[in-house]
Motif scaffolding. Structure first.
Motif, PDB file in Angstrom:
ATOM      1  N   LEU A 137      -2.780  -0.771 -10.580  1.00 12.70           N
ATOM      2  CA  LEU A 137      -1.848   0.298 -10.223  1.00 12.70           C
ATOM      3  C   LEU A 137      -2.596   1.511  -9.693  1.00 12.70           C
ATOM      4  N   ALA A 138      -3.711   1.841 -10.344  1.00 10.21           N
ATOM      5  CA  ALA A 138      -4.523   2.957  -9.859  1.00 10.21           C
ATOM      6  C   ALA A 138      -5.071   2.662  -8.471  1.00 10.21           C
TER       7      ALA A 138
ATOM      8  N   GLN B 184      -8.085  -1.791  -0.297  1.00  9.92           N
ATOM      9  CA  GLN B 184      -7.565  -2.188  -1.604  1.00  9.92           C
ATOM     10  C   GLN B 184      -8.601  -2.951  -2.410  1.00  9.92           C
TER      11      GLN B 184
ATOM     12  N   ASN C 107      -7.456  -1.821 -13.382  1.00 11.65           N
ATOM     13  CA  ASN C 107      -6.241  -1.038 -13.170  1.00 11.65           C
ATOM     14  C   ASN C 107      -5.807  -1.188 -11.717  1.00 11.65           C
TER      15      ASN C 107
ATOM     16  N   ILE D 191      -2.569   4.511  -1.364  1.00  9.38           N
ATOM     17  CA  ILE D 191      -1.478   5.262  -0.746  1.00  9.38           C
ATOM     18  C   ILE D 191      -1.919   6.683  -0.426  1.00  9.38           C
ATOM     19  N   LEU D 192      -2.668   7.299  -1.337  1.00  2.72           N
ATOM     20  CA  LEU D 192      -3.169   8.647  -1.079  1.00  2.72           C
ATOM     21  C   LEU D 192      -4.088   8.671   0.139  1.00  2.72           C
TER      22      LEU D 192
ATOM     23  N   GLN E  18      -3.668   0.845  -6.117  1.00  2.00           N
ATOM     24  CA  GLN E  18      -2.596   1.043  -5.148  1.00  2.00           C
ATOM     25  C   GLN E  18      -2.311   2.527  -4.943  1.00  2.00           C
ATOM     26  N   THR E  19      -2.390   3.304  -6.020  1.00  2.00           N
ATOM     27  CA  THR E  19      -2.152   4.747  -5.905  1.00  2.00           C
ATOM     28  C   THR E  19      -3.197   5.403  -5.012  1.00  2.00           C
ATOM     29  N   TYR E  20      -4.466   5.087  -5.242  1.00  3.84           N
ATOM     30  CA  TYR E  20      -5.531   5.655  -4.414  1.00  3.84           C
ATOM     31  C   TYR E  20      -5.378   5.221  -2.952  1.00  3.84           C
TER      32      TYR E  20
ATOM     33  N   GLN F 151       3.481  -2.648   1.466  1.00  6.37           N
ATOM     34  CA  GLN F 151       2.230  -2.927   2.188  1.00  6.37           C
ATOM     35  C   GLN F 151       2.497  -3.213   3.664  1.00  6.37           C
TER      36      GLN F 151
END
Length: 652
Positions: free
Chosen positions: A621-622, A609, A619, A628-629, A624-626, A582
């Motif tokens: 983890l999802a 976030q 979720n 980063i994308l 954080q994934t979104y 982060q």
């Protein structure tokens, strides 16, 4: 003679009336109980009301205590004189307490005492009466407990006692709660539709969970089905089969309402055929023909025609039955004006709750942004001035947190230890950063791949060193008592005090860093080296010294961030890894080496976030994934960040 007798009787009656009145006024609780001894000793749900009315009419202060003891099976009757006492086991007998005075009344043998045991129904009646007494109890805790009891089990007979207690309530917070609770009871149990509607409209200004629960209770529905929509019912919704209701569920409702026969599955058909075998045939069909679906169908149809088994439900018959009926939801509340008012009020509350949820989400995002800012500002300075990708930055955060933990072991006062830990963490991590720069980083300038690998190796070594010293178990960094709790604005909006403190700390550091960079000589030299190191060197500034101090400053700020983060997160050797990604994202998105850019990046990532977590709370983890994308896409359009830096870092 007769006249004299009448005068004498009148005189005696006049003397007796004040005496009786005084005796009634001065009677104690025992006298009231003796007047209703049978109801006390053998209470019943129908007869206990007489005793309760008498106790209320007496106005005695000890009635509340008696009701509590009576409900808890703490009241006993002594057989020898029929008097009532509070009693507790003491040796082979009981220790007695006078119900009127609360004084010690001696002891009594076990066989002389009978415990009064009211059943569940009587205890509920007693509980309702007890709440009425407690609403005006001098003890604030008892009044609060009474309101909690009403909120848990609201009833129509509690409304008037609650309203009566509002006028004498001195505590403003409790008075406001009583008024709201009275409105909730009036909405559910008011004497007239007009009173209930007025109470419902008044509740539309609130957003508490209790108010929403009351309105949802008024809007409770039950399913219904009929050939045509019945008249005189309060319909909440007519259900469309296929959209609101599946066909299988619709037919199941018809079966439940005895409007259609139950459908038979294959196993049920086989069982019914087996039960009706008669002389090698079933319904006149030889058993040998039952090996096929068609044969079983003919046998079942023959049995159904004879009335032996229920008729077979075909898909066509099921569809026809469903199509010929209306499925609907009916309000339990029969008055449509009341449900309309409740629906309108609940819609207003839902809109207000949504706005407050956005405010709460904004506070959470602001809090998260302040944490990311503290974690990333040191990295932003280091990266911006020196161009060094420091993968060990998270371990400086970890070192600061462990420094705070060690200080707390030495100084048990949490406030004083926090005051000492902040500069101590800065000093420790500043020294560690200077040592790292002098021993390793200075030899790797302009070699980014080697720098990345070297700092990554240092991060692993520092993690292992922390494990060797402090172990793998998480260590607590306890915040002072004045940071406990939360700032609660309403039932929806609230933020923990520790997060407010971190936000304030982030503001302080923002101001301090801006002052250092813009108002001090060292800040002037740092900005000069950042923008043009060659020109700065020609002006007598030592870039090597500036690099060392800058790296130490960035590391020291990371140590202070570690203390702040450790106050609400467990201190472990891996805690730095949770913030390094982060931190880099914050620096890259905001703009390398720029304080305002770091602030903007932290704000964007914090809002992003929390916004993703709002739509997908289960979720992380999802989320954080979104995130980063999104950042990958963002830097494609703005590779230099929100606030682009001019100078060496920008050129690099």
């Amino acid at each position: 003679m007769l006249r004299a007798l009448l005068v004498t009787l009148a005189f005696c009656l006049a003397l007796s009336l004040p005496t009786a009145a005084a005796r009634a006024q001065n009677q104690d609780l025992q006298a009231v109980l003796q007047a209703h001894a049978e109801e006390v000793a053998n209470p019943g749900r129908q007869s206990v009301g007489t005793l309760i009315d008498a106790l209320i009419a007496s106005g005695l202060p000890e009635v509340s205590t008696f009701l509590e003891k009576w409900s808890d099976k703490g009241v006993f009757q002594r057989a020898s004189d029929g008097l009532f006492y509070y009693a507790k086991r003491s040796g082979d007998g009981y220790a007695l307490t006078d119900v009127s005075t609360g004084a010690d009344a001696g002891t009594a043998p076990r066989d002389d005492m009978t415990e009064i045991r009211p059943n569940g129904g009587v205890r509920r009646v007693i509980g309702t009466a007890l709440v009425q007494f407690q609403l005006s109890d001098p003890d604030l805790a008892r009044r609060t407990s009474a309101l909690d009891s009403i909120a848990r089990r609201p009833a129509a007979d509690q409304l008037e006692p609650l309203r009566a207690s509002i006028e004498t309530e001195q505590d403003p917070t409790l008075r406001a709660r009583k008024e709201q609770l009275a409105g909730m009871l009036a909405a559910s149990f008011g004497d007239s539709p007009q009173e209930r509607i007025a109470a419902i409209e008044a509740l539309s200004d609130a957003i508490s969970v209790e108010v929403r629960a009351v309105l949802n209770q008024i809007l409770t529905t039950r399913p219904g089905v009929a050939a045509t929509l019945p008249a005189g019912i309060n319909v909440a919704q007519v259900l469309e089969v296929g959209d609101d209701l599946g066909e299988a569920e619709a037919y199941a409702r018809l079966v439940e309402a005895n409007l259609a026969p139950p459908a038979q599955d294959r196993e049920r058909i086989k069982a019914l055929l087996t039960e009706n075998i008669d002389g090698g045939t079933v319904g006149g069909i030889p058993i040998g023909q039952l090996a096929t679906e068609a044969g079983r169908a003919r046998a079942y149809a023959a049995l159904a025609a004879a009335g032996t088994v229920p008729p077979l439900v075909t898909p066509e018959g099921r569809d026809a039955a469903v199509a010929s009926h209306v499925f609907y939801l009916e309000y339990d509340e029969r008055d449509a004006t009341i449900t309309d008012a409740a629906r309108e009020a609940l819609d207003e509350i839902d809109n207000r709750v949504f706005l407050n949820q956005l405010i709460d989400l904004g506070l959470d995002a602001l809090s998260l942004a302040s944490i990311y800012f503290l974690a990333a500002i040191g990295l932003a300075i280091t990266f911006g001035v020196m161009g060094v990708i420091n993968m060990a930055h998270g371990e400086f955060i970890m070192m600061g947190a462990y420094t705070g933990y060690v200080v707390q072991q030495i100084i048990p006062d949490y406030t004083l230890s926090l005051i000492v830990a902040l500069p101590m963490a800065f000093a420790v991590t500043f020294a560690a950063g200077v040592a790292m720069e002098r021993l390793i980083i200075r030899w790797l300038y302009h070699r980014p791949l080697e720098t990345l690998l070297a700092t990554f190796g240092i991060s692993i070594a520092l993690q292992q060193l922390a494990k060797n010293i402090f172990g793998t178990q998480a260590r607590p960094l306890t915040s002072p008592a004045w940071l406990d709790g939360a700032w609660v604005i309403n039932d929806v909006v609230g933020i923990a005090n520790i997060r407010i403190a971190i936000f304030v700390l982030a503001l302080i550091f923002l101001g301090l860093i801006l002052f250092i960079l813009n108002r001090t000589r060292i800040g002037l030299e740092v900005r000069a080296v950042t923008q043009n190191p060659g020109m700065a060197a020609s002006m007598g500034i030592n870039p090597d010294r500036i690099n060392m101090l800058t790296f130490g400053l960035g590391s020291g700020i990371a140590g202070i961030a570690g203390v702040a983060i450790g106050l609400y997160a467990k201190v472990t050797s891996e805690m730095g890894a949770d913030y390094i990604v982060q931190s880099f994202m914050t620096v890259v998105v905001g703009g390398v080496g720029n304080v305002w850019g770091t602030l903007a990046g932290a704000g964007l990532i914090g809002i992003l976030q929390k916004g993703i977590e709002y739509f997908n709370p289960s979720n992380t983890l999802a989320a954080q994934t979104y995130m980063i994308l999104f950042i990958i896409l963002f830097i494609q359009f703005r590779p230099k960040g929100i606030v682009a830096l001019k100078g060496r870092a920008a050129g690099d």
